[in-house]
Scaffold this motif. Structure first.
Motif, PDB file in Angstrom:
ATOM      1  N   SER A 156       0.763  -1.060   0.116  1.00 41.82           N
ATOM      2  CA  SER A 156      -0.084   0.146   0.004  1.00 41.82           C
ATOM      3  C   SER A 156       0.717   1.329  -0.059  1.00 41.82           C
ATOM      4  O   SER A 156       0.120   2.293  -0.418  1.00 41.82           O
ATOM      5  CB  SER A 156      -0.856   0.244   1.149  1.00 41.82           C
ATOM      6  N   THR A 157       2.133   1.165   0.254  1.00 49.85           N
ATOM      7  CA  THR A 157       2.976   2.331   0.383  1.00 49.85           C
ATOM      8  C   THR A 157       3.336   2.722  -1.171  1.00 49.85           C
ATOM      9  O   THR A 157       3.994   2.224  -1.688  1.00 49.85           O
ATOM     10  CB  THR A 157       4.158   1.929   1.142  1.00 49.85           C
ATOM     11  N   HIS A 158       2.935   4.184  -1.258  1.00 52.09           N
ATOM     12  CA  HIS A 158       3.126   4.580  -2.657  1.00 52.09           C
ATOM     13  C   HIS A 158       4.307   5.483  -2.863  1.00 52.09           C
ATOM     14  O   HIS A 158       5.093   5.421  -3.860  1.00 52.09           O
ATOM     15  CB  HIS A 158       1.887   5.359  -3.062  1.00 52.09           C
ATOM     16  N   ALA A 213      13.120  -3.479  -0.645  1.00 54.87           N
ATOM     17  CA  ALA A 213      11.923  -3.354  -0.384  1.00 54.87           C
ATOM     18  C   ALA A 213      11.201  -2.046  -1.145  1.00 54.87           C
ATOM     19  O   ALA A 213      10.077  -2.185  -1.371  1.00 54.87           O
ATOM     20  CB  ALA A 213      11.539  -3.127   1.355  1.00 54.87           C
ATOM     21  N   SER A 214      11.829  -1.328  -1.660  1.00 52.69           N
ATOM     22  CA  SER A 214      11.483   0.097  -2.047  1.00 52.69           C
ATOM     23  C   SER A 214      11.109   0.135  -3.674  1.00 52.69           C
ATOM     24  O   SER A 214      11.067   1.218  -4.166  1.00 52.69           O
ATOM     25  CB  SER A 214      12.044   1.262  -1.521  1.00 52.69           C
ATOM     26  N   ILE A 215      11.655  -1.053  -4.240  1.00 49.14           N
ATOM     27  CA  ILE A 215      11.657  -1.053  -5.881  1.00 49.14           C
ATOM     28  C   ILE A 215      10.412  -0.326  -6.353  1.00 49.14           C
ATOM     29  O   ILE A 215      10.533   0.297  -7.414  1.00 49.14           O
ATOM     30  CB  ILE A 215      11.834  -2.547  -6.189  1.00 49.14           C
ATOM     31  N   LYS A 216       9.176  -0.583  -5.768  1.00 48.93           N
ATOM     32  CA  LYS A 216       8.036  -0.144  -6.486  1.00 48.93           C
ATOM     33  C   LYS A 216       7.521   1.166  -5.482  1.00 48.93           C
ATOM     34  O   LYS A 216       6.258   1.333  -5.794  1.00 48.93           O
ATOM     35  CB  LYS A 216       6.857  -1.172  -6.326  1.00 48.93           C
ATOM     36  N   ILE A 217       8.364   1.742  -4.902  1.00 46.33           N
ATOM     37  CA  ILE A 217       8.019   3.002  -3.996  1.00 46.33           C
ATOM     38  C   ILE A 217       8.609   4.149  -4.468  1.00 46.33           C
ATOM     39  O   ILE A 217       9.930   4.201  -4.731  1.00 46.33           O
ATOM     40  CB  ILE A 217       8.288   2.764  -2.584  1.00 46.33           C
ATOM     41  N   HIS A 218       7.855   5.320  -4.665  1.00 45.23           N
ATOM     42  CA  HIS A 218       8.716   6.544  -5.106  1.00 45.23           C
ATOM     43  C   HIS A 218       9.260   7.013  -3.890  1.00 45.23           C
ATOM     44  O   HIS A 218       8.663   7.109  -2.674  1.00 45.23           O
ATOM     45  CB  HIS A 218       7.535   7.584  -5.681  1.00 45.23           C
ATOM     46  N   LYS A 290      -0.550  -2.280  -7.877  1.00 48.50           N
ATOM     47  CA  LYS A 290       0.543  -3.097  -7.137  1.00 48.50           C
ATOM     48  C   LYS A 290      -0.551  -4.259  -6.384  1.00 48.50           C
ATOM     49  O   LYS A 290       0.021  -5.283  -6.373  1.00 48.50           O
ATOM     50  CB  LYS A 290       1.064  -2.239  -5.859  1.00 48.50           C
ATOM     51  N   TRP A 291      -1.783  -3.970  -5.850  1.00 46.86           N
ATOM     52  CA  TRP A 291      -2.516  -4.845  -5.143  1.00 46.86           C
ATOM     53  C   TRP A 291      -2.821  -6.173  -6.145  1.00 46.86           C
ATOM     54  O   TRP A 291      -2.873  -6.910  -5.764  1.00 46.86           O
ATOM     55  CB  TRP A 291      -3.674  -4.398  -4.520  1.00 46.86           C
TER      56      TRP A 291
END
Length: 512
Positions: A156-158, A213-218, A290-291
């Motif tokens: 859920s972290t964008h 962990a942050s590959i998909k997080i801006h 992502k979900w």
């Protein structure tokens, strides 16, 4: 030291007088009109704004010696998260999290390490957001890294906005000196401080876990322009090299006032608001995607795929349009992976080095140029054990319906037995806790390429290790000019810029 001691005593005296008055009130027959507030009253979450039909949670986390309200407040008690932001982002719920990060106190200090504080935050956040579909944007000040194995929170972290966070450590010597003096008068602790020192092994481990962990997080990395205060965080430490989704911004403030805004027309407030709005606007759509992927992953992990479902190979990362040829490294890779003549051992190549040095791009470009020499190239994201196993499983299930129930172990066995001429590419194998040996076929009829920040991975192929550092000066300057689309008459300023950026390909690309 004597001067520091005397100054500290003067600072401390009002607090001690106040403490004496409070004690007198306690023993007096007159009841006290003021209610004593303990540390526990300011821990956990405080809702600063409930939002109107909120689509996103904005969560603020303070840092060292911080407070869930005071850290974000000006001297005139303007708390921008409560007093300014809600009218600009009415569709967001705003929460502030408090934990005991005091390094000294007249009462008590916490014995928790930075990582335990982080685990406590992540679990508290999971409880607070239970059954809530909103996306998540985190505003983070100074030194707490949120690392916890809670996939719902991670999915859920964008975006995360870091404000002066010392990812590579900071000079804490002055604060440690103050604490040594203060220990004669109050409770002190260096539990967190020692983890925040420059070149801290704990920070290196945490940074490695964050990159995975942050590959998909801006990520937005805000740093301070000015260096006042007991702890200053240099620009080089306020950013994480190797984060492909990062933006670095310098705010016109010192470390203490980096997260304090007095009015809406403040230039720094408007800058922060711009990035918050941008990520809030995109959060719902991106988190939904992502979900969808997460549900697919869980379905695959639980072996719920259907025989008729078509599974395609995992695509490898694209080569950047701004890629700069690194002929020396590419030649070494060819020597390791495509040796002349018959081989007695499986050819392997380990590209290891700092995050942002360009290891993935180097590997991807080499594969693109040599793909015709392999029967199949299998790309695996090795940033976590779960993702590694999922990608290996996908690599065999994509071969046809007869493999629809195959697991990752079957994929390894298949490469060891039935197939020849393959290349297995494991990218981002950074975790020091992940043992790759069960996932590596040993057949001499295939080849393995690994990119990693973990130097211990060299043990998987000592003869195949290649240390990837920063770009050569001419390579770095060319990349900067190409990315920024400029052709200056002199390279002098460009050389200064690339040196400031550590000659790292990713940092230069982002700067351009």
């Amino acid at each position: 030291m004597d001067s520091l001691t005397s100054r500290f005593k003067k600072i401390l005296q009002p607090s001690r007088r106040h403490q004496a008055v409070s004690s007198a009130d306690a023993t007096s027959s007159r009841p006290s009109t003021s209610k004593h507030r303990s540390k526990a009253d300011d821990l956990d979450f405080l809702e600063l704004a409930s939002g109107t039909d909120p689509i996103v949670d904005i969560v603020a986390i303070h840092g060292l010696d911080g407070h869930r309200e005071k850290t974000w407040s000006t001297k005139k008690s303007i708390l921008w998260l409560r007093d300014l932001l809600p009218t600009d982002l009415s569709n967001a719920r705003v929460l502030s999290y408090g934990y005991d990060a005091d390094t000294r106190s007249l009462g008590c200090v916490s014995t928790q390490t930075m990582r335990r504080h982080a685990d406590g935050f992540a679990r508290a956040l999971a409880r607070k957001r239970k059954d809530m579909p909103q996306a998540l944007v985190i505003c983070h000040n100074q030194g707490l890294e949120t690392k916890c194995d809670l996939r719902d929170i991670l999915t859920s972290t964008h975006a995360i906005l870091f404000f002066g966070t010392p990812h590579s450590g900071a000079d804490t010597s002055l604060l440690e000196q103050v604490n040594r003096v203060a220990s004669a008068y109050m409770e002190t602790t260096d539990t967190i401080l020692k983890d925040l020192r420059a070149h801290s092994s704990e920070l290196e481990n945490i940074q490695s876990l964050y990159v995975q962990a942050s590959i998909k997080i801006h990520a937005i990395f805000f740093s301070a322009e000015y260096t006042n205060g007991p702890v200053t965080v240099p620009y080089s430490s306020a950013v994480v090299a190797g984060d492909p989704n990062a933006t670095a911004i310098v705010l016109h403030a010192d470390q203490r006032n980096l997260v304090r805004f007095a009015a809406k027309d403040s230039h720094d407030y408007q800058t922060v608001l711009h990035y918050l709005k941008e990520h809030v606007d995109n959060a719902t759509v991106e988190v939904k995607k992502k979900w969808e992927k997460e549900h697919t992953y869980r379905k695959t992990a639980n072996d719920e795929s259907t025989p008729d479902e078509v599974i395609v190979p995992k695509p490898r990362p694209p080569v950047s349009r701004g890629y700069i040829e690194r002929i020396h490294f590419q030649s070494l890779m060819t020597q390791k992976l495509l040796p002349d003549g018959p081989v007695k051992h499986q050819p392997r190549c380990i590209l290891h080095g700092l995050g942002g040095a360009g290891k993935t791009q180097l590997a991807t470009n080499w594969i693109q140029e040599n793909e015709s020499r392999f029967s199949r190239v299998i790309f695996v994201d090795a940033s976590s054990q779960a993702q590694l196993e999922t990608d290996l499983q996908r690599s065999i299930r994509c071969l046809g319906p007869e493999y629809s129930k195959a697991a990752w172990k079957d994929a390894v066995a298949y490469l060891d037995g039935k197939e020849k001429g393959w290349l297995l590419f494991l990218d981002n194998a950074d975790s020091p806790k992940l043992d790759l040996r069960p996932y590596l076929p040993t057949s001499i009829h295939g080849k393995i390429l690994i990119t990693t920040r973990n130097s211990q991975c060299i043990n998987y192929a000592p003869d195949g290790a290649i240390a990837v550092g920063g770009l050569e000066e001419n390579e770095a300057v060319n990349l900067l000019h190409q990315t920024a689309n400029i052709s200056p008459e002199s390279d002098a300023d460009s050389v200064k810029i690339v040196k400031e950026l550590g000659m790292l390909a990713l940092a230069i690309t982002q700067a351009g």
